[in-house]
Motif scaffolding. Structure first.
Motif, short mmCIF file in Angstrom:
data_model
loop_
_atom_site.label_atom_id
_atom_site.label_comp_id
_atom_site.label_asym_id
_atom_site.label_seq_id
_atom_site.Cartn_x
_atom_site.Cartn_y
_atom_site.Cartn_z
N THR A 51 0.84 -1.20 0.00
CA THR A 51 0.00 0.00 0.00
C THR A 51 0.88 1.24 0.00
O THR A 51 1.65 1.46 0.93
CB THR A 51 -0.92 0.02 1.24
OG1 THR A 51 -1.76 -1.12 1.18
CG2 THR A 51 -1.76 1.28 1.26
N THR A 53 1.37 5.48 0.08
CA THR A 53 0.71 6.69 0.56
C THR A 53 1.50 7.89 0.07
O THR A 53 2.71 7.80 -0.14
CB THR A 53 0.58 6.70 2.10
OG1 THR A 53 -0.26 7.77 2.48
CG2 THR A 53 1.91 6.84 2.78
N PHE A 62 5.42 9.24 -3.45
CA PHE A 62 4.77 8.22 -2.66
C PHE A 62 5.81 7.41 -1.89
O PHE A 62 6.98 7.37 -2.26
CB PHE A 62 3.97 7.26 -3.56
CG PHE A 62 2.76 7.89 -4.17
CD1 PHE A 62 1.54 7.81 -3.53
CD2 PHE A 62 2.84 8.57 -5.37
CE1 PHE A 62 0.43 8.38 -4.08
CE2 PHE A 62 1.74 9.14 -5.93
CZ PHE A 62 0.52 9.06 -5.29
N ALA A 65 3.08 2.82 2.90
CA ALA A 65 2.29 3.33 4.01
C ALA A 65 2.74 2.76 5.35
O ALA A 65 2.75 3.47 6.36
CB ALA A 65 0.81 3.03 3.78
N ASN A 80 2.12 12.56 8.66
CA ASN A 80 1.63 11.67 7.61
C ASN A 80 1.12 10.34 8.13
O ASN A 80 0.62 9.53 7.35
CB ASN A 80 2.74 11.40 6.58
CG ASN A 80 3.11 12.65 5.81
OD1 ASN A 80 2.26 13.49 5.54
ND2 ASN A 80 4.38 12.77 5.48
N ARG A 83 -2.68 9.83 7.58
CA ARG A 83 -2.98 9.64 6.16
C ARG A 83 -2.57 8.23 5.71
O ARG A 83 -3.28 7.57 4.96
CB ARG A 83 -2.24 10.68 5.33
CG ARG A 83 -2.61 10.63 3.88
CD ARG A 83 -1.89 11.65 3.05
NE ARG A 83 -1.98 12.97 3.67
CZ ARG A 83 -1.12 13.94 3.45
NH1 ARG A 83 -0.12 13.77 2.63
NH2 ARG A 83 -1.25 15.11 4.03
N ALA A 84 -1.43 7.76 6.20
CA ALA A 84 -0.96 6.42 5.84
C ALA A 84 -1.90 5.34 6.42
O ALA A 84 -2.21 4.37 5.75
CB ALA A 84 0.46 6.21 6.34
N ALA A 86 -5.05 5.75 7.10
CA ALA A 86 -6.30 5.83 6.31
C ALA A 86 -6.14 5.11 4.98
O ALA A 86 -7.06 4.41 4.52
CB ALA A 86 -6.69 7.28 6.10
N ASP A 87 -4.98 5.28 4.34
CA ASP A 87 -4.73 4.57 3.08
C ASP A 87 -4.70 3.06 3.29
O ASP A 87 -5.26 2.30 2.48
CB ASP A 87 -3.42 5.03 2.44
CG ASP A 87 -3.53 6.41 1.82
OD1 ASP A 87 -4.65 6.86 1.56
OD2 ASP A 87 -2.47 7.03 1.59
N LEU A 88 -4.06 2.62 4.37
CA LEU A 88 -4.03 1.19 4.67
C LEU A 88 -5.44 0.65 4.90
O LEU A 88 -5.77 -0.43 4.40
CB LEU A 88 -3.17 0.92 5.90
CG LEU A 88 -1.66 0.92 5.71
CD1 LEU A 88 -0.95 0.91 7.05
CD2 LEU A 88 -1.24 -0.27 4.87
N LEU A 90 -8.28 1.90 3.75
CA LEU A 90 -9.04 1.94 2.50
C LEU A 90 -8.64 0.79 1.59
O LEU A 90 -9.51 0.06 1.08
CB LEU A 90 -8.82 3.28 1.79
CG LEU A 90 -9.49 3.41 0.43
CD1 LEU A 90 -11.00 3.46 0.61
CD2 LEU A 90 -8.98 4.64 -0.28
N TYR A 91 -7.34 0.61 1.38
CA TYR A 91 -6.90 -0.49 0.51
C TYR A 91 -7.24 -1.84 1.12
O TYR A 91 -7.53 -2.79 0.40
CB TYR A 91 -5.40 -0.38 0.22
CG TYR A 91 -5.05 0.70 -0.75
CD1 TYR A 91 -5.45 0.61 -2.08
CD2 TYR A 91 -4.34 1.83 -0.37
CE1 TYR A 91 -5.13 1.60 -2.99
CE2 TYR A 91 -4.02 2.83 -1.26
CZ TYR A 91 -4.42 2.70 -2.58
OH TYR A 91 -4.11 3.69 -3.47
#
Length: 157
Positions: A51, A53, A62, A65, A80, A83-84, A86-88, A90-91
């Protein structure tokens, strides 16, 4: 400090090779597990390793994450980490949604194939004991299991 485009791509290539190696080791470590436990664990590790971020929005840089989260929490610098995470998340949700869709398609198909195979093999049951099959040479000498059968036994759902 500015990083050149070639160095950035080289760093991602090295990370990709290392992450792929770790994923293959994880696949090997989870091989003896029950299938319904093994597949989600493999999916979790794949999401954690692969993943990305965004680190610098102005230059669209990038980073992994999990690395950003670990470094921000460990050294208490930067903003960050959320945000990381949240990306983890989501993915991870996307990956598990796709996995559940695959399972929903695969499960009835496997059940149908198992029933079909059961109807074909219904009249071919072997009533011999293990000792009789060993004497006939039907068992592998090294592993003491029937030839062509898996050593792993999985519970039935």
């Amino acid at each position: 400090m500015l990083i050149a485009q070639n160095e950035y791509l080289l760093a991602w290539a090295l990370y990709g090779v290392g992450a792929l190696g770790l994923l293959l080791v994880w696949f090997r470590m989870t091989r003896p597990l029950w299938r319904w436990l093994r597949e989600p664990l493999r999916l979790v590790v794949a999401v954690l390793l692969f993943t990305p971020t965004i680190v610098e929005p102005t230059r669209e840089l990038f980073a992994p994450a999990i690395a950003i989260t670990a470094l921000d929490v460990l050294f208490k610098i930067g903003n960050n980490a959320w945000r990381a995470v949240a990306d983890l998340a989501l993915y991870g949700l996307i990956a598990f949604g796709l996995y559940l869709a695959l399972v929903a398609l695969r499960w009835p198909l496997e059940r149908w194939l198992r029933q079909r195979r059961g109807e074909e093999d219904e009249g071919q049951g072997d009533s011999r004991t293990l000792r009789e099959r060993m004497e006939d040479g039907e068992l592998d000498d090294d592993r003491r299991r029937p030839i062509g059968r898996s050593a792993r036994t999985e519970p039935r759902l």
